[in-house]
Design a protein around this motif. Sequence first.
Motif, PDB file in Angstrom:
ATOM      1  N   ILE A  97     -37.627  11.559  48.353  1.00 54.32           N
ATOM      2  CA  ILE A  97     -36.809  10.443  48.845  1.00 54.32           C
ATOM      3  C   ILE A  97     -36.143  10.800  50.166  1.00 54.32           C
ATOM      4  O   ILE A  97     -36.176  10.041  51.141  1.00 54.32           O
ATOM      5  N   VAL A  98     -35.533  11.969  50.215  1.00 55.14           N
ATOM      6  CA  VAL A  98     -34.828  12.381  51.431  1.00 55.14           C
ATOM      7  C   VAL A  98     -35.808  12.589  52.577  1.00 55.14           C
ATOM      8  O   VAL A  98     -35.532  12.222  53.729  1.00 55.14           O
ATOM      9  N   LEU A 100     -29.927   5.525  49.204  1.00 54.99           N
ATOM     10  CA  LEU A 100     -29.022   5.609  48.062  1.00 54.99           C
ATOM     11  C   LEU A 100     -29.569   4.841  46.870  1.00 54.99           C
ATOM     12  O   LEU A 100     -29.460   5.302  45.715  1.00 54.99           O
ATOM     13  N   ALA A 101     -30.132   3.671  47.111  1.00 57.65           N
ATOM     14  CA  ALA A 101     -30.718   2.897  46.008  1.00 57.65           C
ATOM     15  C   ALA A 101     -31.837   3.684  45.329  1.00 57.65           C
ATOM     16  O   ALA A 101     -31.950   3.699  44.092  1.00 57.65           O
ATOM     17  N   ALA A 102     -32.684   4.350  46.130  1.00 54.17           N
ATOM     18  CA  ALA A 102     -33.767   5.145  45.549  1.00 54.17           C
ATOM     19  C   ALA A 102     -33.218   6.349  44.785  1.00 54.17           C
ATOM     20  O   ALA A 102     -33.723   6.713  43.720  1.00 54.17           O
ATOM     21  N   LEU A 103     -32.183   6.981  45.308  1.00 54.16           N
ATOM     22  CA  LEU A 103     -31.588   8.127  44.619  1.00 54.16           C
ATOM     23  C   LEU A 103     -30.970   7.706  43.293  1.00 54.16           C
ATOM     24  O   LEU A 103     -31.122   8.393  42.272  1.00 54.16           O
ATOM     25  N   PHE A 104     -30.269   6.600  43.267  1.00 51.09           N
ATOM     26  CA  PHE A 104     -29.657   6.129  42.021  1.00 51.09           C
ATOM     27  C   PHE A 104     -30.714   5.758  40.996  1.00 51.09           C
ATOM     28  O   PHE A 104     -30.538   5.991  39.790  1.00 51.09           O
ATOM     29  N   GLU A 105     -31.800   5.177  41.447  1.00 47.82           N
ATOM     30  CA  GLU A 105     -32.870   4.833  40.512  1.00 47.82           C
ATOM     31  C   GLU A 105     -33.469   6.096  39.903  1.00 47.82           C
ATOM     32  O   GLU A 105     -33.741   6.151  38.710  1.00 47.82           O
ATOM     33  N   ARG A 106     -33.662   7.127  40.742  1.00 49.25           N
ATOM     34  CA  ARG A 106     -34.169   8.392  40.239  1.00 49.25           C
ATOM     35  C   ARG A 106     -33.171   9.027  39.266  1.00 49.25           C
ATOM     36  O   ARG A 106     -33.550   9.602  38.252  1.00 49.25           O
ATOM     37  N   GLN A 122     -45.021   9.719  43.703  1.00 47.24           N
ATOM     38  CA  GLN A 122     -45.053   8.728  44.767  1.00 47.24           C
ATOM     39  C   GLN A 122     -43.676   8.580  45.389  1.00 47.24           C
ATOM     40  O   GLN A 122     -42.669   8.982  44.840  1.00 47.24           O
ATOM     41  N   SER A 123     -43.675   7.955  46.581  1.00 48.44           N
ATOM     42  CA  SER A 123     -42.415   7.731  47.291  1.00 48.44           C
ATOM     43  C   SER A 123     -41.542   6.781  46.503  1.00 48.44           C
ATOM     44  O   SER A 123     -42.010   5.894  45.797  1.00 48.44           O
ATOM     45  N   ALA A 124     -40.231   6.994  46.668  1.00 42.33           N
ATOM     46  CA  ALA A 124     -39.276   6.111  45.990  1.00 42.33           C
ATOM     47  C   ALA A 124     -39.321   4.716  46.548  1.00 42.33           C
ATOM     48  O   ALA A 124     -38.825   3.781  45.924  1.00 42.33           O
ATOM     49  N   TYR A 125     -39.953   4.516  47.723  1.00 37.84           N
ATOM     50  CA  TYR A 125     -39.990   3.191  48.344  1.00 37.84           C
ATOM     51  C   TYR A 125     -41.282   2.448  48.010  1.00 37.84           C
ATOM     52  O   TYR A 125     -41.452   1.300  48.365  1.00 37.84           O
ATOM     53  N   GLU A 184     -38.730  11.163  53.160  1.00 40.18           N
ATOM     54  CA  GLU A 184     -39.238   9.906  53.716  1.00 40.18           C
ATOM     55  C   GLU A 184     -38.171   9.205  54.552  1.00 40.18           C
ATOM     56  O   GLU A 184     -38.441   8.685  55.630  1.00 40.18           O
ATOM     57  N   THR A 185     -36.929   9.222  54.074  1.00 36.60           N
ATOM     58  CA  THR A 185     -35.847   8.596  54.841  1.00 36.60           C
ATOM     59  C   THR A 185     -35.588   9.349  56.142  1.00 36.60           C
ATOM     60  O   THR A 185     -35.277   8.755  57.171  1.00 36.60           O
ATOM     61  N   CYS A 186     -35.731  10.663  56.086  1.00 40.47           N
ATOM     62  CA  CYS A 186     -35.484  11.483  57.273  1.00 40.47           C
ATOM     63  C   CYS A 186     -36.426  11.106  58.409  1.00 40.47           C
ATOM     64  O   CYS A 186     -36.025  11.060  59.573  1.00 40.47           O
ATOM     65  N   PHE A 187     -37.670  10.817  58.092  1.00 39.86           N
ATOM     66  CA  PHE A 187     -38.614  10.398  59.122  1.00 39.86           C
ATOM     67  C   PHE A 187     -38.228   9.046  59.726  1.00 39.86           C
ATOM     68  O   PHE A 187     -38.538   8.767  60.882  1.00 39.86           O
ATOM     69  N   GLN A 188     -37.548   8.220  58.959  1.00 40.38           N
ATOM     70  CA  GLN A 188     -37.239   6.873  59.408  1.00 40.38           C
ATOM     71  C   GLN A 188     -35.984   6.796  60.275  1.00 40.38           C
ATOM     72  O   GLN A 188     -35.912   5.978  61.191  1.00 40.38           O
TER      73      GLN A 188
END
Length: 958
Positions: free
Chosen positions: A284-285, A264-270, A67-70, A287-291
């Motif tokens: 993670i990257v 960054l928060a999602a990456l650190f959690e991972r 699932q997505s990190a968000y 999903e953020t790229c689309f945003q």
Amino acid sequence: MHNQRRYPYVTIPPGASPLPNPSPLQAYPYEFDNAPSGDLLNPWDHTPTARHPNGRPGELRSRSRTQSAYEPVPPTISFPEPELHRFASQRATLHPYSPRHRYSKSDDGHGSLPPSTDDVASPPFTPVTPDSASFMHYLPEDDWEAPVNQLTRELSNVSLYSEEGLRRFQAGQLAEKDEEWHRLAPPEAQEALGKKEVERQSVLFELFKSERDYVEDLKLVTEVFIDPLKFANPPVIAPDKLRPFVHEVFWNLGQISVHHEHMLAALFERQLDQHPLVQSVTDIVLETCFQFQSEYESYIKHYPLAEERHRTELSRNKSYQAFMQKCSQDPRVRKRDMITFLSRPVTRLPRLHLILEHIQKITEPGHPDLEDLPLLLNILSDFLKSTQPGIAAAENRVKYWNVCESLTMPKGEIIDLDWYNESRSLVYSGPVARRSKSEMDWHPWTDLFVALLDNYLLLTKEERRTGGILKRYVSSRPIPLEYLKLGSFDGQPESRKERCEEGGILDSLRAQYKPIYPFTIYHSADKLTRRYTLYAPTESAREKWRDALVEAKGIDDVRRDANKWFAPQLVDDGSFRSPGAYTPRGFGSKASGRVVNAVSFTAAGGKRLMVVGCATGIYVGSRGDINFRKILSYGNPSSIIVLQDFNKFIVHHENYLLAYSLDLLARVAMYQAPASSLDASMEKIAGGDGTVLFCSAGRIKQRMIVVYALKSFFQITVHALEACNFSELRRTPSRGSQGTILSFRPFGEPLYVPKDAYSVTPLAKTVAISTEKGIVIADPTNTARQMISVVPDFSGATSDTDMADLKTRCEDAKPLGLIRIESGEILVIYDALGCYITKHGVPSRKSGFIRWETTATSFAHRGSHVLLFSSEFIEIRSLSTGRLDQVIEGSDIRLLLHTNLKSHSADDTLLVAMRGTKDDKDGVSDKIIELVRTAEFSSMQTPMASAPVEGIWDEWDM
């Protein structure tokens, strides 16, 4: 069955002893001397072999991809926490995975079986070999995730001591040399993983590190630069300019920062969840790229403008320089300048693309990242390519500003290049050489910097001043692209003699010859005087100049054709002919001759007619009708005037000024009345006792006035007559009143003017009489003070060098008239230039002047523009700025309405004659066109927006 797992490749030497369970309180693991060999060191660690001794793994549950990190993490099954604190991945039990499933934190607690008291513990680190990895027999051959999760769980047992270091890394508290994956992963883990997987983990760690640093830099921009600049006391930038400056320089940096803080928060959690064996961060990257694409697109395209705005302020504002110096002393900045921080978003995505590309290259076959990474890389690559045109446009805009700001125009001349128009751009620029005109010049070559804008060509000389400031002096007046013509571009190269700059004295005397390549351009209104032969340093440079000039002129033609201020509309081409090369002998009596005057009016019944004065007489006919009827035999009339409201048609022919009934003129033209009736309505306004030199009509003090000049033996007098309505006419027999003016009455007293007067322009309360010495302003109704002044008033020229220069130029030019503009100033029109004066006649705008591109013979005022007429061009300029807005080209151009004012007529028609398109046995045609003022497309009503017409759809039963 042999171990067929494809990822990761981990080779553990056979017979390797199990590693002891380390303590989180020590830097290195210690041994449990008293622990029995069969004791379970970690009751939450189970191997499939221990859990399923019979070799059956039980039910394999199919689960969705990571699932997505968000997205919220599903609830996990709670287990008793051991006293030994570990990462989430270390507390998870081994799950039975479905094929091709990627393990993530969202999988914690799903599909695990409760621990059994009969299970036999496996050692903390088990060599993965065909003999020891018996659980491989229960998985498909291409499934690599179960052994990866097993390996991750086993590696976590030997990396408990690195959690504190990892958290310190994420907080930025580690020394720079320790911020590497191999410094935070235990040696046992590095030995257990293959060389390629170690490299992959190191690159993933670099992604975490670079993202952390990037977010910190974005925060620093706000903390170190923006906030102190906003709240500086005293202000660094003027309060009214501060907000636009901050917006222009920092643009939408805050919006970009928010996206990366979340990523960054999602990456650190991972990272905390899976260290030291992070499986993937692609989701993670991605999903953020689309945003963040829209925010990045806006920032990247605007960046060159932001950088230039910062540099400009830095070069002009000493307070801003001091502020930047103070900011650079902040230790967090690390001696980096503002440009570095502003360019971080521009370089971040290419840097991220390179890291992800590296990860893709070192990822083993079968890894799910090999499915997602190509998609992510294509998205980033396409996005970066799509921003290139925007960056190029912004960089071109910056270059355009740099050129414009470095220009130094000729002193005193007002040149409006339309700099601040957003559509302006720099097409091409570069160095060229020009041969000196003087034969005695020891340096026959002059180096120039030529800039081709999208509306002008500039020839300049560069000079670098103290402090590195570059100035470009315009050596020749800018050439509008409408007037720019291209000559030869294929001339043979010539040699330029240059001195050697290196070596000794003798070497410097030795000549060096370099080939240079000529090309020619010229001004179409001044083909001989303004003709330039320039030399490019190479053949390719000459070709680039040719291509750039052709392209710029083509685009300019299309753009101006689509944005005309005045649209030429053909009225007639063929009705009026002059003898030509194909005309048979004896045709002269049948030809109308050259058109010299024309005016349109509305006859009774609403029919539109046009009066045309030619060499053989005056013709009247309908617009668009080729059958014009000759009504009067006054050849080459100097002026014809229509007073629609007063039913008068006035003709100035040779020495006389005559008036006729306009209604009878129309009836005779349409064969509704005999020609004798028109003769009976004639009134002689002036003539007989003198020669009428010129005349005009207009409203003075809200009255319709006809002004004319009468030359007698000793002097010239200007008379003004007021047109009267029918009810005001005196009842006097027309035939017994020859020489008596019935339709006009005197307005004021005659004015005595110099003998060199040649035209008159009615103003709101006075009249302006053009003479060789200037323009005389007079009031016919003020008998006590007839002569008001001569404008421009150069009485202050003795103490003002700019005014003295303007006076010299005006004395060499011929004044044509005046135009009052909205600013309260008056534009004085000369044949070669124009200048602004105040209502008192004193030159304004620092005695600046506007040079026309052509020599005007007449002018007309319409709306916010002045139209200047010469034999080949109609030059249309803005009244308020002198900016050249449009050029109409033709041959033998003549303004047919010589009164210069529209108030004498019932409409705003502006008629112009020029050489026609027909040249046959009937002669050469004169083309009559009407210049129609256009309106902006957005301001015009569409048919659907107009009021509905009643009954328009009756025929269609709608």
